[in-house]
Design a protein around this motif. Sequence first.
Motif, short mmCIF file in Angstrom:
data_model
loop_
_atom_site.label_atom_id
_atom_site.label_comp_id
_atom_site.label_asym_id
_atom_site.label_seq_id
_atom_site.Cartn_x
_atom_site.Cartn_y
_atom_site.Cartn_z
N PHE A 24 0.74 12.94 -3.49
CA PHE A 24 -0.53 12.54 -4.10
C PHE A 24 -0.30 11.41 -5.12
O PHE A 24 -1.05 10.45 -5.17
N LEU A 25 0.75 11.54 -5.92
CA LEU A 25 1.04 10.52 -6.93
C LEU A 25 1.57 9.22 -6.31
O LEU A 25 1.38 8.15 -6.88
N LEU A 26 2.21 9.29 -5.16
CA LEU A 26 2.74 8.10 -4.51
C LEU A 26 1.71 7.38 -3.63
O LEU A 26 1.94 6.26 -3.21
N GLN A 27 0.60 8.00 -3.38
CA GLN A 27 -0.41 7.43 -2.50
C GLN A 27 -0.92 6.06 -2.98
O GLN A 27 -1.00 5.13 -2.17
N PRO A 28 -1.25 5.86 -4.25
CA PRO A 28 -1.71 4.52 -4.67
C PRO A 28 -0.65 3.44 -4.47
O PRO A 28 -0.97 2.31 -4.12
N ILE A 29 0.61 3.78 -4.66
CA ILE A 29 1.68 2.80 -4.50
C ILE A 29 1.74 2.31 -3.06
O ILE A 29 1.88 1.12 -2.81
N SER A 30 1.61 3.21 -2.12
CA SER A 30 1.65 2.79 -0.72
C SER A 30 0.44 1.92 -0.39
O SER A 30 0.56 0.97 0.38
N GLY A 31 -0.70 2.19 -0.98
CA GLY A 31 -1.88 1.36 -0.76
C GLY A 31 -1.69 -0.03 -1.32
O GLY A 31 -2.05 -1.03 -0.68
N TRP A 32 -1.09 -0.13 -2.50
CA TRP A 32 -0.86 -1.45 -3.10
C TRP A 32 0.12 -2.25 -2.24
O TRP A 32 -0.04 -3.45 -2.05
#
Length: 102
Positions: A24-32
């Motif tokens: 859940f915490l790594l999800q924004p990084i993959s989107g960026w």
Amino acid sequence: MTPERKTTISMIKKIVVALGLGLFLLQPISGWALDGGDNWRNLSPKERENVLRNYRRWQNLPPRDKDHLREEWDRWQNLPKDRRDQLKNRFEDLRRRRQPRE
């Protein structure tokens, strides 16, 4: 249920929760990361050349100038959105006035 089985189930629950939280915490990084690649693919050849030219200019700047530009960028980013919009509009108005009328 035996105490060993209870501890095993408890450990599995903790692992699943930790993995879920981590994903859940790594999800924004993959989107960026994905957004960056998509933007480059959607650029026209002229826009790509402009980006590369600006990057080469950035690389050739002395460290002092890079620091100054970073400070200016941080100052711009910290402005309220309405103030940034106001400054953008003012810049565009000035740019239009300077263009020779045909």
